[in-house]
Enzyme design. Structure first.
Site, PDB file in Angstrom:
ATOM      1  N   LYS A 162      56.473  20.448  53.903  1.00 22.33           N
ATOM      2  CA  LYS A 162      57.454  19.729  54.724  1.00 22.33           C
ATOM      3  C   LYS A 162      58.266  18.816  53.807  1.00 22.33           C
ATOM      4  O   LYS A 162      57.696  17.993  53.072  1.00 22.33           O
ATOM      5  CB  LYS A 162      56.696  18.902  55.755  1.00 22.33           C
ATOM      6  CG  LYS A 162      57.368  18.783  57.096  1.00 22.33           C
ATOM      7  CD  LYS A 162      56.448  17.963  58.001  1.00 22.33           C
ATOM      8  CE  LYS A 162      56.866  18.024  59.428  1.00 22.33           C
ATOM      9  NZ  LYS A 162      56.127  17.017  60.226  1.00 22.33           N
TER      10      LYS A 162
HETATM   11  O1  G3P Z   1      55.901  15.410  62.912  1.00 22.38           O
HETATM   12  C1  G3P Z   1      57.252  15.275  63.104  1.00 22.38           C
HETATM   13  C2  G3P Z   1      57.637  14.645  64.416  1.00 22.38           C
HETATM   14  O2  G3P Z   1      57.251  15.491  65.466  1.00 22.38           O
HETATM   15  C3  G3P Z   1      57.135  13.254  64.636  1.00 22.38           C
HETATM   16  O3  G3P Z   1      57.983  12.656  65.545  1.00 22.38           O
HETATM   17  O4  G3P Z   1      58.856  10.926  67.038  1.00 22.38           O
HETATM   18  O5  G3P Z   1      56.659  11.971  67.500  1.00 22.38           O
HETATM   19  O6  G3P Z   1      56.898  10.428  65.563  1.00 22.38           O
HETATM   20  P1  G3P Z   1      57.573  11.412  66.451  1.00 22.38           P
END
Ligand code: G3P
Length: 223
Positions: A84
């Protein structure tokens, strides 16, 4: 649409995989920190052992040379590892090189142009962040739809990973949009199965069965 789990918590991954719908996992530095990981490599290998599918592992360098070095290390751990990489200019430079030895998930995508740039530089997966856009008054799902349109327009075999998912409605919209993949926290995945009518219906069936189970239950017990 493939379902991935967005977490590094092993118990959540184990439980969700047992439901038969989870095909991969995405981690990020926050997930790793929150899961109290002490041995990074061993933890990722344990996730891979459970899910038997692609597991995204994020680099933390901010210069392309460092990103490539980390990617080389991470990619050695398992063929299931997806590297990633943040969608910044140094990230693009890294993607150009990393694409030759590992599959890339371009993360932190907030615009269609960033998705295009990451895909052009070599990312196979692009991850638009739906809820973080919704949270600042933008339409996160429109970004997912735009990414899908871009890849369709140019017949690219890239895959859109709808990320930063917080609600069942967002998952439903991903299904309607035709997102290739959605990655979501365990709580959201579990929430997809919530429906009061299912609970009420099951209770009614079991209450009715209780009235006749003494007489008919033997058939289910193999007697
Ligand atoms: O892992 C990437 C993403 O899905 C994280 O986003 O906003 O849930 O922290 P968030």
């Amino acid at each position: 649409m493939k379902v991935w789990l967005d977490t590094a918590v092993l118990d959540e991954i184990r439980e969700a995989v047992s439901w038969g719908v989870v095909r991969g996992v995405t981690t990020n530095p926050t997930h790793i920190a929150n899961a109290g990981v002490t041995d990074f490599r061993a933890h990722i290998l344990e996730i891979i052992e459970i899910v038997q599918g692609p597991v995204s592992v994020e680099v933390v360098s901010t210069d392309w040379q460092g990103m490539v070095r980390e990617a080389e290390e991470i990619a050695r751990w398992s063929p299931h590892v997806v590297v990633k990489i943040p969608t910044i200019i140094e990230g693009l430079k890294a993607m150009k090189i990393v694409k030759d030895f590992a599959t890339i998930n371009a993360t932190l995508i907030f615009s269609p142009n960033q998705a295009y740039m990451a895909a052009a530089a070599g990312a196979h997966y692009v991850s638009p962040f739906v809820n973080r856009l919704d949270a600042i008054g933008h339409d996160g799902m429109q970004l997912v739809r735009d990414c899908l349109t871009i890849f369709r327009n140019y017949n690219w075999d890239r895959e859109v990973v709808a990320a930063s998912i917080r609600t069942s409605l967002q998952v439903y919209e991903c299904l309607l949009a035709g997102s290739h993949i959605v990655t979501m926290p365990f709580s959201v995945l579990k929430g997809l199965m919530d429906h009061p009518m299912t609970e009420i219906g099951l209770k009614m069936f079991l209450d009715d069965w209780a009235r006749v189970s003494a007489a008919l239950g033997d058939a289910l017990r193999g007697r």
